[in-house]
Design a protein around this motif. Structure first.
Motif, short mmCIF file in Angstrom:
data_model
loop_
_atom_site.label_atom_id
_atom_site.label_comp_id
_atom_site.label_asym_id
_atom_site.label_seq_id
_atom_site.Cartn_x
_atom_site.Cartn_y
_atom_site.Cartn_z
N TYR A 51 -14.51 14.08 10.37
CA TYR A 51 -15.74 14.85 10.62
C TYR A 51 -15.38 16.18 11.27
O TYR A 51 -14.47 16.25 12.11
N GLU A 61 -3.37 14.26 11.03
CA GLU A 61 -3.57 15.70 11.00
C GLU A 61 -3.04 16.37 12.27
O GLU A 61 -2.64 17.51 12.26
N GLY A 62 -3.09 15.64 13.37
CA GLY A 62 -2.48 16.15 14.60
C GLY A 62 -3.30 17.16 15.36
O GLY A 62 -4.41 17.49 14.99
N GLY A 67 -1.58 11.19 6.65
CA GLY A 67 -2.97 11.00 7.09
C GLY A 67 -3.15 11.51 8.51
O GLY A 67 -4.26 11.71 8.95
N GLU A 72 -4.46 20.71 16.94
CA GLU A 72 -4.63 21.99 16.26
C GLU A 72 -3.78 23.09 16.88
O GLU A 72 -3.38 23.02 18.04
N THR A 130 -10.50 12.95 13.76
CA THR A 130 -9.64 12.13 12.90
C THR A 130 -9.77 10.71 13.46
O THR A 130 -9.21 10.41 14.51
N PRO A 131 -10.57 9.85 12.81
CA PRO A 131 -10.90 8.57 13.46
C PRO A 131 -9.98 7.41 13.13
O PRO A 131 -10.18 6.30 13.65
N GLU A 132 -8.98 7.63 12.27
CA GLU A 132 -8.16 6.50 11.81
C GLU A 132 -7.44 5.83 12.97
O GLU A 132 -6.82 6.50 13.80
N CYS A 155 -13.27 9.24 5.63
CA CYS A 155 -13.56 9.36 7.05
C CYS A 155 -13.16 10.74 7.53
O CYS A 155 -12.48 11.48 6.82
N CYS A 207 -5.05 22.51 11.81
CA CYS A 207 -4.22 21.41 12.30
C CYS A 207 -2.74 21.70 12.09
O CYS A 207 -2.36 22.67 11.43
N TYR A 245 -7.89 10.93 16.86
CA TYR A 245 -7.82 12.20 17.60
C TYR A 245 -9.15 12.94 17.45
O TYR A 245 -9.75 12.94 16.38
N GLU A 269 -9.54 22.05 7.40
CA GLU A 269 -8.62 21.79 8.51
C GLU A 269 -9.10 22.51 9.77
O GLU A 269 -8.40 23.33 10.32
N SER A 270 -10.28 22.25 10.21
CA SER A 270 -10.87 22.75 11.47
C SER A 270 -11.87 23.90 11.30
O SER A 270 -12.77 23.77 10.48
N MET A 328 -4.57 18.01 3.51
CA MET A 328 -4.42 16.92 4.45
C MET A 328 -2.95 16.46 4.46
O MET A 328 -2.31 16.44 3.43
N HIS A 368 -13.75 18.38 15.92
CA HIS A 368 -13.04 17.88 14.73
C HIS A 368 -12.52 16.49 15.04
O HIS A 368 -11.90 16.29 16.10
C1 LIG Z 1 -11.76 16.37 10.39
S1 LIG Z 1 -10.39 16.73 9.35
C2 LIG Z 1 -9.72 18.09 10.24
C3 LIG Z 1 -8.25 18.09 10.51
C4 LIG Z 1 -7.74 18.83 11.74
N1 LIG Z 1 -6.51 18.30 12.22
C5 LIG Z 1 -8.59 18.70 12.93
O1 LIG Z 1 -8.55 17.67 13.60
O2 LIG Z 1 -9.22 19.64 13.26
C6 LIG Z 1 -9.38 15.35 9.65
C7 LIG Z 1 -9.99 14.02 9.24
O3 LIG Z 1 -10.62 14.14 7.98
C8 LIG Z 1 -10.00 13.22 7.06
N2 LIG Z 1 -9.98 13.84 5.71
C9 LIG Z 1 -10.41 13.26 4.57
N3 LIG Z 1 -10.26 14.10 3.53
C10 LIG Z 1 -9.73 15.25 4.00
C11 LIG Z 1 -9.35 16.50 3.42
N4 LIG Z 1 -9.50 16.72 2.13
N5 LIG Z 1 -8.83 17.45 4.21
C12 LIG Z 1 -8.68 17.24 5.53
N6 LIG Z 1 -9.04 16.10 6.15
C13 LIG Z 1 -9.55 15.10 5.40
C14 LIG Z 1 -8.64 12.90 7.62
O4 LIG Z 1 -8.18 11.63 7.16
C15 LIG Z 1 -8.93 12.92 9.10
O5 LIG Z 1 -9.53 11.71 9.53
#
Ligand SMILES: C[S@@+](CC[C@H](N)C(=O)[O-])C[C@H]1O[C@@H](n2cnc3c(N)ncnc32)[C@H](O)[C@@H]1O
Length: 284
Positions: free
Chosen positions: A219, A7-8, A5, A10, A235-237, A217, A78, A242, A63-64, A1, A233
């Motif tokens: 998913y 991730e941006g 925080g 993909e 990123t809810p922060e 958080c 990502c 995103y 990461e996706s 990650m 995918h």
């Molecule tokens: C769903 S992951 C996938 C990242 C990728 N950029 C994507 O959108 O496909 C991104 C989210 O998971 C959270 N997260 C928590 N723990 C993580 C980890 N170990 N690795 C990646 N994302 C993590 C991040 O803060 C973010 O909200």
């Protein structure tokens, strides 16, 4: 990650191979899990969940997502990962099975791609598609002479890919992708709950879903339905929220069907901004 925080957006790499694996017909699906993990380690991500059917294998990654078909690999990771590090090992693995690479995609890392793609891929094209927003799609495609007939890909098939990138998600809806403190759930069971309460389970009721909730958080999910997938995918922060959605459509589908799907997706996130792209196998 990423440290921030964020991730941006993909990067997405699609590798098509030609040839058959006469032994089993499974082709690239014969890649053992240990070798797969080695490639993913180089890319800087791991498998968090997996599911497969008779057509292909699908992996939810930290990461996706990764989809492995007998002659096709789609990997989406990502912005902070080293996606291109998967090119050479996947190409080499295909070669050990007697499969030849015939197509691929991406952008400014064109130089790296050109150095690592087989020489037979002489028809290369790097494009940047501008839009009125501050975001652009960067696309790199490559194929061999045999794929190009009058500028149209010989492999142009019935299937196409639709991708949506969504930013500034609705705050209330985004909260549903946060775990409750001490919820006593695993990533898988919390993921299942998010799939239900957000309406993602309604997008394609026929799909077999493999979902995962990150802590605290975030998913990711892959849905598989016969030879097609869809993937989300999130990123809810707040401040850099995103979500991405990708699915496979067919030119023979009822046009309203894909529109209905897109409407359902937008309803799950209600983003302030979104960008949609479609790609077909014609490599145009
Ligand atoms: C769903 S992951 C996938 C990242 C990728 N950029 C994507 O959108 O496909 C991104 C989210 O998971 C959270 N997260 C928590 N723990 C993580 C980890 N170990 N690795 C990646 N994302 C993590 C991040 O803060 C973010 O909200």
């Amino acid at each position: 990650m990423a440290v921030s925080g964020f991730e941006g957006f993909e990067k997405r790499l699609e590798l098509h191979f030609s040839g058959d694996d006469p032994a089993t017909g499974k082709g690239l699906r014969r890649l053992d899990f240990f070798s797969l993990e080695k490639v993913l380690h180089a890319v800087q991500c791991t498998v968090v969940s997996a599911v497969g059917n008779k057509y292909f294998d699908s992996y939810v990654l930290s990461e996706s997502s990764l989809f492995v078909y007998p002659t096709k690999i789609i990997i989406k990771t990502c912005g902070t990962t080293q996606l291109l590090k998967s090119v050479r090992p996947f190409v080499d693995y295909g070669l050990t099975l007697g499969l030849t690479l015939c197509g691929c995609s991406f952008n400014d890392e064109v130089v790296y791609l050109e150095a690592n793609l087989p020489n037979n891929l002489s028809c290369k094209k790097a494009s940047t598609m501008n839009s009125k927003s501050c975001y652009k799609w960067h696309v790199f495609t490559a194929c061999d002479e045999g794929c190009m007939v009058g500028g149209v890909g010989m492999h142009a098939g019935d299937l196409y890919t639709v991708e949506i990138c969504m930013t500034e998600l609705d705050g209330v809806l985004a909260k549903k992708f946060f775990r409750r403190f001490n919820d006593g759930k695993t990533g898988d069971s919390a993921g299942r709950e998010m799939t239900e309460i957000t309406g993602i389970s309604e997008i394609n009721k026929n799909a077999l879903i493999c979902d995962y909730a990150f802590d605290p958080c975030g998913y990711s999910m892959n849905g598989i339905d016969k030879n097609r997938y869809f993937t989300i995918h999130v990123t809810p922060e707040d401040g850099f929220s995103y979500a991405s959605f990708e699915c496979v459509g067919s030119v023979y589908d009822d046009k309203d069907e894909i529109l209905e799907i897109l409407k359902k997706v937008v309803k799950v996130f209600r983003p302030e901004a979104l960008s949609v792209s479609t790609t077909d196998d014609g490599l145009d």
